[in-house]
Design a protein around this motif. Structure first.
Motif, PDB file in Angstrom:
ATOM      1  N   ASN A 182      50.468  41.192  39.013  1.00 38.81           N
ATOM      2  CA  ASN A 182      51.676  41.192  40.035  1.00 38.81           C
ATOM      3  C   ASN A 182      51.514  42.995  40.181  1.00 38.81           C
ATOM      4  N   GLY A 183      51.125  43.891  39.314  1.00 42.76           N
ATOM      5  CA  GLY A 183      51.282  45.368  39.365  1.00 42.76           C
ATOM      6  C   GLY A 183      49.922  46.229  39.706  1.00 42.76           C
ATOM      7  N   HIS A 184      48.878  45.159  39.808  1.00 43.34           N
ATOM      8  CA  HIS A 184      47.551  45.727  40.007  1.00 43.34           C
ATOM      9  C   HIS A 184      47.495  45.925  41.858  1.00 43.34           C
ATOM     10  N   LYS A 185      46.768  47.259  41.961  1.00 38.75           N
ATOM     11  CA  LYS A 185      46.480  47.911  43.198  1.00 38.75           C
ATOM     12  C   LYS A 185      45.726  46.793  44.341  1.00 38.75           C
ATOM     13  N   ASP A 186      44.852  46.064  43.665  1.00 35.21           N
ATOM     14  CA  ASP A 186      43.920  45.215  44.342  1.00 35.21           C
ATOM     15  C   ASP A 186      44.720  43.752  44.647  1.00 35.21           C
ATOM     16  N   ILE A 187      45.608  43.477  43.941  1.00 37.10           N
ATOM     17  CA  ILE A 187      46.257  42.138  44.409  1.00 37.10           C
ATOM     18  C   ILE A 187      47.272  42.093  45.427  1.00 37.10           C
ATOM     19  N   VAL A 188      46.981  41.559  46.422  1.00 36.67           N
ATOM     20  CA  VAL A 188      47.880  41.181  47.514  1.00 36.67           C
ATOM     21  C   VAL A 188      49.138  40.597  47.255  1.00 36.67           C
ATOM     22  N   LYS A 189      49.137  39.516  46.257  1.00 35.47           N
ATOM     23  CA  LYS A 189      50.303  38.711  45.903  1.00 35.47           C
ATOM     24  C   LYS A 189      50.029  37.926  44.708  1.00 35.47           C
ATOM     25  N   CYS A 190      50.911  37.757  43.920  1.00 38.96           N
ATOM     26  CA  CYS A 190      50.643  37.022  42.504  1.00 38.96           C
ATOM     27  C   CYS A 190      51.782  35.867  42.504  1.00 38.96           C
ATOM     28  N   HIS A 191      51.374  34.643  42.730  1.00 40.96           N
ATOM     29  CA  HIS A 191      52.048  33.432  42.466  1.00 40.96           C
ATOM     30  C   HIS A 191      52.471  32.898  41.198  1.00 40.96           C
ATOM     31  N   TYR A 192      53.712  33.123  40.486  1.00 36.55           N
ATOM     32  CA  TYR A 192      53.917  32.710  39.233  1.00 36.55           C
ATOM     33  C   TYR A 192      55.478  32.127  39.145  1.00 36.55           C
ATOM     34  N   SER A 195      35.572  36.931  50.476  1.00 39.85           N
ATOM     35  CA  SER A 195      34.453  37.440  49.820  1.00 39.85           C
ATOM     36  C   SER A 195      34.950  38.461  48.604  1.00 39.85           C
ATOM     37  N   TRP A 196      35.976  39.007  48.754  1.00 37.64           N
ATOM     38  CA  TRP A 196      36.660  39.709  47.291  1.00 37.64           C
ATOM     39  C   TRP A 196      36.995  38.785  46.470  1.00 37.64           C
ATOM     40  N   ALA A 197      37.612  37.485  46.981  1.00 35.13           N
ATOM     41  CA  ALA A 197      37.891  36.539  45.883  1.00 35.13           C
ATOM     42  C   ALA A 197      36.794  35.963  45.310  1.00 35.13           C
ATOM     43  N   MET A 198      35.748  35.688  46.058  1.00 38.46           N
ATOM     44  CA  MET A 198      34.598  35.158  45.522  1.00 38.46           C
ATOM     45  C   MET A 198      33.664  36.205  44.627  1.00 38.46           C
ATOM     46  N   ALA A 199      33.864  37.560  44.727  1.00 39.54           N
ATOM     47  CA  ALA A 199      33.361  38.549  43.986  1.00 39.54           C
ATOM     48  C   ALA A 199      34.242  38.634  42.703  1.00 39.54           C
ATOM     49  N   VAL A 200      35.427  38.607  42.522  1.00 41.47           N
ATOM     50  CA  VAL A 200      36.199  38.303  41.359  1.00 41.47           C
ATOM     51  C   VAL A 200      35.744  37.032  40.559  1.00 41.47           C
ATOM     52  N   ALA A 201      35.772  35.771  41.068  1.00 42.48           N
ATOM     53  CA  ALA A 201      35.500  34.725  40.457  1.00 42.48           C
ATOM     54  C   ALA A 201      34.163  34.561  39.762  1.00 42.48           C
ATOM     55  N   GLY A 202      33.153  35.636  40.653  1.00 45.73           N
ATOM     56  CA  GLY A 202      31.918  35.468  40.101  1.00 45.73           C
ATOM     57  C   GLY A 202      31.650  36.503  39.018  1.00 45.73           C
ATOM     58  N   ALA A 203      32.578  37.549  38.879  1.00 52.95           N
ATOM     59  CA  ALA A 203      32.445  38.561  37.843  1.00 52.95           C
ATOM     60  C   ALA A 203      33.213  38.428  36.688  1.00 52.95           C
ATOM     61  N   VAL A 204      33.982  37.270  36.387  1.00 51.37           N
ATOM     62  CA  VAL A 204      34.642  37.077  35.040  1.00 51.37           C
ATOM     63  C   VAL A 204      33.657  36.522  34.079  1.00 51.37           C
ATOM     64  N   MET A 227      38.247  43.982  34.210  1.00 54.43           N
ATOM     65  CA  MET A 227      36.702  44.306  34.545  1.00 54.43           C
ATOM     66  C   MET A 227      36.024  43.397  35.951  1.00 54.43           C
ATOM     67  N   ALA A 228      36.516  42.145  35.939  1.00 53.16           N
ATOM     68  CA  ALA A 228      36.287  41.486  37.289  1.00 53.16           C
ATOM     69  C   ALA A 228      36.830  42.046  38.407  1.00 53.16           C
ATOM     70  N   LEU A 229      37.923  42.545  38.563  1.00 51.21           N
ATOM     71  CA  LEU A 229      38.594  43.280  39.736  1.00 51.21           C
ATOM     72  C   LEU A 229      37.916  44.554  39.948  1.00 51.21           C
ATOM     73  N   GLU A 230      37.588  45.190  38.727  1.00 52.46           N
ATOM     74  CA  GLU A 230      36.764  46.688  39.074  1.00 52.46           C
ATOM     75  C   GLU A 230      35.284  46.256  39.765  1.00 52.46           C
ATOM     76  N   VAL A 231      34.804  45.214  39.192  1.00 50.41           N
ATOM     77  CA  VAL A 231      33.335  44.939  39.932  1.00 50.41           C
ATOM     78  C   VAL A 231      33.487  44.617  41.158  1.00 50.41           C
TER      79      VAL A 231
END
Length: 265
Positions: free
Chosen positions: A143-153, A190-199, A252-256
């Motif tokens: 929720n506090g990360h600069k690259d996250i548009v919105k967190c649902h929890y 594309s960004w979401a796929m990159a995150v999922a592929g980097a974990v 790490m995944a978000l940075e990648v």
């Protein structure tokens, strides 16, 4: 005729929380005004297992669980369960009919599936407590990360139904437990796929409620004509790994993913 008011709380994949007691009270008022129809309230509480939410105590006629998920808890069961309320007339009515269907049609789980689910139930409260603790930690980080548009929890104070969740999702000792499921949105698909592929610690898969933390891009698995998830949304089922390891994996995944998106511009 018979009608069903169907509730899924929290919802998939946006983690929206429905006030079950309020809905059941409203349905009861509808029944009083229209006695020609039978109206059932059924809650899919798969994302909030019994150690978090007890819909029958909130007035529901029946509660449904995918035993494959939290009840089994080890991603090795194929089982569904419906519990009917002994406290409501409609719950008793439904129980009789479901029992008749089981007797005449044989819609019952196998002995092995039942044994595996019973095994999972023995550790349900321990697993879910750990998953909830880790999920709120990860949700606050995302929720506090600069690259996250919105967190649902539901455990986040910014969640639109946080107050309902505090009342309804209550664990042992009346401490709120907001579940092990969360989702978050990045800028685009594309960004979401990159995150999922980097974990690396988190696994990319569709199921939920097991011991492993899983992530998936929801929109890509939904039929095009019934796509409801935002294109940049990732759903995550939190497992039993160390919370710091999971947070580091996401970091790490978000940075990648950020570097990949910059290089592709």
């Amino acid at each position: 005729g018979t009608f069903v008011v169907w509730i899924e709380s929290p919802s998939n994949p946006l983690c929206q929380v429905t006030d079950i007691q309020s809905v059941c009270d409203s349905v009861q008022e509808m029944r009083a005004e229209n006695e020609t129809h039978r109206i059932l309230t059924v809650v899919d509480s798969t994302w909030a297992p019994p150690c978090i939410t007890q819909p029958l105590n909130l007035g529901a006629d029946a509660v449904l669980h995918s035993g494959t998920k939290y009840l089994g808890g080890h991603s090795d069961v194929l089982l569904g369960a419906v519990s009917c309320s002994p406290l409501t007339e409609n719950g008793q009515w439904l129980a009789e009919r479901l029992g008749a269907v089981q007797t005449s049609v044989g819609a019952v789980a196998s002995p092995l599936e039942c044994w595996l689910t019973l095994r999972g139930l023995r550790t349900l409260h321990l697993r879910v407590e750990r998953q909830c603790q880790t999920a709120i930690k990860l949700a606050k980080y995302l929720n506090g990360h600069k690259d996250i548009v919105k967190c649902h929890y539901p455990g986040l104070e910014s969640h639109p139904q946080h107050a309902v969740a505090m009342r309804q999702m209550v664990g042992p000792g009346n401490d709120s437990m907001y579940g092990g499921m969360l989702s978050f949105e990045v800028e685009n698909e594309s960004w979401a796929m990159a995150v999922a592929g980097a974990v690396r610690v988190i696994r990319r898969a569709t199921s939920l409620g097991g011991t492993e933390t899983l992530i998936e891009h929801r929109a890509s698995i939904e039929p095009p004509e019934r796509r409801t998830s935002p294109s940049g949304l990732l759903r995550m089922s939190v497992g039993l790994e160390d919370a710091n390891d999971l947070q580091h994996d996401l970091e790490m995944a978000l940075e990648v993913a950020s570097q990949v998106m910059i290089s592709n511009k």
